[in-house]
Design a protein around this motif. Structure first.
Motif, mmCIF file in Angstrom:
data_model
loop_
_atom_site.group_PDB
_atom_site.id
_atom_site.type_symbol
_atom_site.label_atom_id
_atom_site.label_comp_id
_atom_site.label_asym_id
_atom_site.label_seq_id
_atom_site.Cartn_x
_atom_site.Cartn_y
_atom_site.Cartn_z
ATOM 1 N N ARG A 47 34.118 53.123 -38.452
ATOM 2 C CA ARG A 47 33.793 54.125 -39.472
ATOM 3 C C ARG A 47 32.462 53.804 -40.146
ATOM 4 N NH1 ARG A 47 39.377 53.692 -40.449
ATOM 5 N NH2 ARG A 47 39.073 52.370 -42.284
ATOM 6 N N VAL A 48 32.259 52.522 -40.421
ATOM 7 C CA VAL A 48 31.003 52.093 -41.028
ATOM 8 C C VAL A 48 29.836 52.404 -40.100
ATOM 9 C CG1 VAL A 48 29.666 50.052 -41.698
ATOM 10 C CG2 VAL A 48 32.041 50.283 -42.434
ATOM 11 N N TYR A 49 29.975 52.045 -38.841
ATOM 12 C CA TYR A 49 28.881 52.212 -37.887
ATOM 13 C C TYR A 49 28.622 53.684 -37.600
ATOM 14 C CZ TYR A 49 25.841 50.912 -33.982
ATOM 15 O OH TYR A 49 24.776 50.737 -33.157
ATOM 16 N N LEU A 50 29.684 54.473 -37.588
ATOM 17 C CA LEU A 50 29.514 55.912 -37.400
ATOM 18 C C LEU A 50 28.683 56.500 -38.530
ATOM 19 C CD1 LEU A 50 30.133 58.589 -36.004
ATOM 20 C CD2 LEU A 50 32.348 58.630 -37.185
ATOM 21 N N ALA A 55 23.569 58.803 -40.243
ATOM 22 C CA ALA A 55 22.417 58.770 -41.149
ATOM 23 C C ALA A 55 21.119 58.555 -40.370
ATOM 24 C CB ALA A 55 22.600 57.664 -42.189
ATOM 25 N N LEU A 56 21.172 57.681 -39.375
ATOM 26 C CA LEU A 56 19.991 57.442 -38.545
ATOM 27 C C LEU A 56 19.579 58.719 -37.822
ATOM 28 C CD1 LEU A 56 17.904 55.591 -37.207
ATOM 29 C CD2 LEU A 56 19.657 54.969 -35.519
ATOM 30 N N GLY A 57 20.550 59.431 -37.258
ATOM 31 C CA GLY A 57 20.244 60.671 -36.550
ATOM 32 C C GLY A 57 19.598 61.703 -37.459
ATOM 33 N N ARG A 58 20.106 61.820 -38.695
ATOM 34 C CA ARG A 58 19.528 62.785 -39.638
ATOM 35 C C ARG A 58 18.089 62.419 -39.978
ATOM 36 N NH1 ARG A 58 24.794 62.409 -41.870
ATOM 37 N NH2 ARG A 58 24.091 60.893 -43.410
ATOM 38 N N ARG A 59 17.824 61.129 -40.179
ATOM 39 C CA ARG A 59 16.470 60.707 -40.538
ATOM 40 C C ARG A 59 15.505 60.898 -39.364
ATOM 41 N NH1 ARG A 59 16.302 55.342 -44.229
ATOM 42 N NH2 ARG A 59 14.094 55.940 -44.080
ATOM 43 N N ILE A 60 15.989 60.655 -38.154
ATOM 44 C CA ILE A 60 15.141 60.903 -36.985
ATOM 45 C C ILE A 60 14.824 62.391 -36.877
ATOM 46 C CG2 ILE A 60 15.105 60.905 -34.463
ATOM 47 C CD1 ILE A 60 16.696 58.271 -34.559
ATOM 48 N N ASP A 61 15.833 63.244 -37.067
ATOM 49 C CA ASP A 61 15.625 64.689 -36.959
ATOM 50 C C ASP A 61 14.688 65.222 -38.044
ATOM 51 O OD1 ASP A 61 17.237 64.795 -34.746
ATOM 52 O OD2 ASP A 61 19.035 65.424 -35.834
ATOM 53 N N ARG A 62 14.643 64.537 -39.191
ATOM 54 C CA ARG A 62 13.734 64.956 -40.263
ATOM 55 C C ARG A 62 12.306 64.459 -40.024
ATOM 56 N NH1 ARG A 62 18.143 63.631 -43.991
ATOM 57 N NH2 ARG A 62 17.086 61.661 -44.477
ATOM 58 N N GLY A 63 12.101 63.722 -38.949
ATOM 59 C CA GLY A 63 10.762 63.239 -38.633
ATOM 60 C C GLY A 63 10.341 62.012 -39.414
ATOM 61 N N GLU A 64 11.308 61.214 -39.892
ATOM 62 C CA GLU A 64 10.972 60.052 -40.698
ATOM 63 C C GLU A 64 10.543 58.848 -39.863
ATOM 64 O OE1 GLU A 64 13.833 59.116 -43.710
ATOM 65 O OE2 GLU A 64 14.244 61.231 -44.149
#
Length: 238
Positions: A47-50, A55-64
């Motif tokens: 659950r923690v890693y998910l 969060a990582l996927g969202r930040r990548i998609d935002r172009g960060e």
């Protein structure tokens, strides 16, 4: 999957049409969550890693991340290390030494959820992250320095999440007297130091990649040392 096959598969991922994504490994973690009881120690870490991966996927998609391909490839190969350990344990094979304590103690009634979560993070950061950096360098044909920005930004997400995990999973005031030894034990482990060690280990492994015997010996010793820390983190309490 053999490591060389992983490199080939993810090299294709990095060259394929459209933007690469960590979505497939996130879906695999979600599927695992459906198969384990909530109190299971591996389920706690999953659950923690998910949460981290989403969060990582969202930040990548935002172009960060300036280099999306590097960030995605590192994220996928990093997750594959954990998922491979889960698969080995499920089929009766031996996972890496760093993961064995978590699988052995996953149903122990004297181990608290916070201990399970940090033991999994210890195994994944202390051992898997260094190897994932090397995997990524081989897949993309680059030096570790190209991955430093992605490495640091993933680390920022992990640090914020660790703070939340401690707040959410630390026993309440009514358990403070019992939890004092646990608090002391878990407070001695630092994600920041584990990240620094992982980066140093990755650079060392990359530097000795032309000396396979030495690289293998170092990897085995790293695996054993991280496993010992994990066993300490999972000390059962009454």
């Amino acid at each position: 999957m053999a490591q060389t096959e992983q490199f080939a598969a993810h090299a294709e991922l990095s060259r394929g049409p459209g933007d690469p994504s960590i979505g497939p490994v996130v879906e695999r973690m979600r599927a695992l969550s459906c198969h384990w009881p909530e109190r299971d120690g591996v389920a706690v870490f999953n659950r923690v890693y998910l949460t981290v991966s989403e969060a990582l996927g969202r930040r990548i998609d935002r172009g960060e991340f300036p280099d999306r391909r590097s960030a995605v490839t590192l994220g996928v190969l990093f997750a594959e290390r954990y998922l491979d350990a889960v698969e080995k344990a499920a089929t009766g094979a031996r996972p890496p030494a760093c993961w064995r304590p978590l699988f052995q103690y996953r149903r122990h009634p004297g181990v608290r959820p916070l201990q399970f979560a940090l033991a999994g993070i210890n195994a994944h950061i202390g051992h898997d992250l260094a190897l994932a950096v090397v995997d990524t360098c081989r897949t993309l044909g680059c030096e570790p320095e190209r991955l430093e920005v992605a490495f640091d930004r993933v680390g920022e997400i992990l640090t914020l999440l660790e703070e939340r995990i401690r707040e959410d999973l630390m026993p309440g005031p009514d358990l403070l007297e019992i939890a004092d030894p646990v608090t002391h034990l878990l407070g001695s482990w630092s994600l920041e130091r584990a990240r620094d060690g992982a980066w140093s280990a990755a650079r060392l492994l990359w530097g000795v990649r032309g000396l396979p015997d030495l690289a293998e010996e170092f990897t085995e010793r790293l695996d054993s040392a991280v496993g010992l820390v994990g066993r300490c983190l999972l000390t059962p309490w009454p």
